[in-house]
Structure formats: C-alpha cells, structure tokens
Enzyme design. Structure first.
Site, short mmCIF file in Angstrom:
data_model
loop_
_atom_site.label_atom_id
_atom_site.label_comp_id
_atom_site.label_asym_id
_atom_site.label_seq_id
_atom_site.Cartn_x
_atom_site.Cartn_y
_atom_site.Cartn_z
N PHE A 195 17.83 -7.50 -25.27
CA PHE A 195 16.51 -8.07 -25.03
C PHE A 195 16.61 -9.56 -24.74
O PHE A 195 17.57 -10.24 -25.10
CB PHE A 195 15.60 -7.84 -26.24
CG PHE A 195 16.03 -8.58 -27.49
CD1 PHE A 195 15.66 -9.91 -27.72
CD2 PHE A 195 16.82 -7.95 -28.44
CE1 PHE A 195 16.04 -10.58 -28.86
CE2 PHE A 195 17.22 -8.62 -29.60
CZ PHE A 195 16.83 -9.94 -29.80
N ARG A 215 23.61 -2.78 -16.72
CA ARG A 215 22.51 -2.33 -17.57
C ARG A 215 21.45 -1.63 -16.73
O ARG A 215 21.48 -1.68 -15.49
CB ARG A 215 21.87 -3.53 -18.28
CG ARG A 215 21.30 -4.56 -17.34
CD ARG A 215 20.39 -5.56 -18.03
NE ARG A 215 20.06 -6.68 -17.17
CZ ARG A 215 19.15 -6.67 -16.20
NH1 ARG A 215 18.47 -5.55 -15.96
NH2 ARG A 215 18.91 -7.73 -15.47
N CYS A 242 11.67 -8.16 -13.05
CA CYS A 242 11.68 -6.74 -13.44
C CYS A 242 11.11 -5.84 -12.36
O CYS A 242 10.73 -4.69 -12.62
CB CYS A 242 10.95 -6.53 -14.76
SG CYS A 242 11.63 -7.51 -16.13
N GLY A 249 16.64 -4.45 -21.39
CA GLY A 249 17.47 -3.69 -20.47
C GLY A 249 18.76 -3.34 -21.19
O GLY A 249 19.44 -4.23 -21.70
#
Length: 271
Positions: free
Chosen positions: A203, A73, A220, A191
C-alpha cells in the site's frame, strides 16, 4: 496468525530508491517462503518515482516521457515519493490464496488509521484502496465556469468519454484538484502480488505529499476521480512520523487477528 514484524527501511532524507526496495522485497520474500523469518512488513518513503503494474495502459503513462518502472504487482500506474507512507507486508497466506481478502484487510487497517486522525474514509465498489467520498454531483462547485451537472454532458468533457485525459484540459480537471471539485478521491492505493503463497508489494498512504506529481499520469487508470492526502483533508500538516505508529498498530491488529481460512471451493457440477 503469527506475529507481524516491522522493518523501517528509510524516511525523509533517508528515503529509499525504488529498485533498492524492490530487491529487498525479493530477498525478504524468499526468506519468508523458506520459513527463515516470520511475516514482515517493510515501511518506508520512496524517492520520487512512477511505477506501473501489469494492467497499465500506454495512454495512462506520462505524456512527457518521464521514466516509469514496470513492476510485477497488480493494478495500474501510480506515483511514490516524499510525504507518502509505503508499506510492503510480506506474509505467508493459506492455499488456495484469497487475494481479495488480503486487499480488504489492508484497506481496513488504513481506514482505521484515517479514522483515528478524524477522517472518515471508505471503500468504493470495484476500485481498490481507501477513498474519501465526494459530494453528490448536484452539490459540487462549478470549476472554471463549467457546470459539473451530469444532466449537461456538453458542459463537462468527462461525461460519456472513457478516454478523457485530464492532462490535456488544464488544472480544472487535474487529479490533485479533486478535493476542490468535491469529487471522490483516493487517500491510499493498494497493489499486490502473491508468489508461492507469499505476498509482495502492498500500500501507499498519502500523508502530506505534493499531489501534483499525480497530474502527469492517469492515477490507477481512473479518469473520473482524483487523489488526496490526510493533511489536505484535515486542513493541517500531518507528518509521516505521526502516522507511522498508528499504521503499525492497526496493521498488527487487523493482520494478526485475521481468520485466514482458505476459500471454500465449490465442486464442479456434472460432466
């Protein structure tokens, strides 16, 4: 847009191991691409796991060597586990695919969900996901005897240091304590990946997790903000069971009624 279906893979004692869910995503993705099924959103809780998107920097991974699963992702490193509602909408989008628009729709559904529970959230420019905004810097409390005034860079080691690592500076700067510091904090992360015009991943919405799991990583890849949960912000225990039907309703409303137009592509100019 066609109706969005939901599949519950497992919650609580039946939470799902990450690679098992990833394999199910791939199976559903192939079926959706072949038009054997309609748009489908997988909903679940994961067993505790760190996953790293394609843009994850080595310095953002756990310092203690805790295993991390590298995935296909977008985005960077995050944690999934108990108390966090995870959703994988597997949907066919028009070409040319507008990934940003898809992310904004997921954010909108989660913003509406939080609002229904009484929590105001928002987007932050340049940072995907759903956020609770912090107080102005001058109104934030002193942490550990330090001032967080941006005018006093020597007092706060984060100022002017793009490589600041909260894990080396004690709990005062831990991502899980951002609420106490009254800083910006992420309630939901997003992502995704789009392959053959069909979305994967999705999510994670923090309902009532143990947020200290995030303290082992740079969540993140963001060093100047933290994480939060619905339960923490509201000051009362909220469960996955309470949030699940609300998330489903808002996902259906936002995704089924989205006007999925291909992006307007400007023609190239001149030779």
């Amino acid at each position: 847009m066609a109706e969005l279906g939901f599949v519950h893979l497992g919650f609580g004692p039946e939470s799902v191991e990450y690679t098992e869910a990833w394999e199910e995503q791939r199976r559903v993705h192939a079926a959706r691409f072949a038009d054997e099924i309609g748009d489908t959103c997988l909903l679940l809780e994961h067993e505790p796991v760190y996953t790293a998107g394609r843009r994850t920097d080595p310095s953002e991974r756990p310092l203690d060597g805790t295993p991390v699963i590298d995935v296909d992702r977008g985005g960077k490193i995050t944690w999934h586990g108990p108390g966090q509602l995870v959703g994988y909408p597997i949907m066919k989008l028009p070409r040319p695919v507008d990934v940003v628009a898809h992310v904004r729709r997921l954010e909108e559904a989660l913003i509406r969900t939080a609002a229904e529970f009484g929590l105001e959230t928002t987007r932050v420019e340049g940072r995907s996901g759903v956020w609770v905004l912090g107080d102005p810097v001058e109104e934030r409390p002193n942490i550990g005897g330090l001032t967080l005034d941006l005018a006093a860079p020597a007092a706060d080691p984060r100022n002017g240091d793009d490589e600041f690592d909260a894990r080396l500076h004690g709990p005062e700067y831990a991502p899980s304590n951002a609420g106490q510091r009254r800083e910006d904090r992420k309630l939901a992360a997003i992502g995704i990946r789009v392959a053959k015009g069909v979305t994967m991943h999705g999510f994670s919405f923090n309902v009532n997790p143990d947020a200290t799991w995030f303290d082992r990583i740079i969540p993140c890849g963001i060093r100047d903000a933290g994480v939060t949960s619905l339960s923490y912000e509201l000051g009362r225990e909220i469960t996955i069971a309470e949030v699940l039907p609300v998330v489903e309703r808002h996902l259906k409303d936002v995704l089924e009624h989205a006007e999925l137009k291909p992006r307007d592509i400007e023609p190239a100019l001149g030779g």
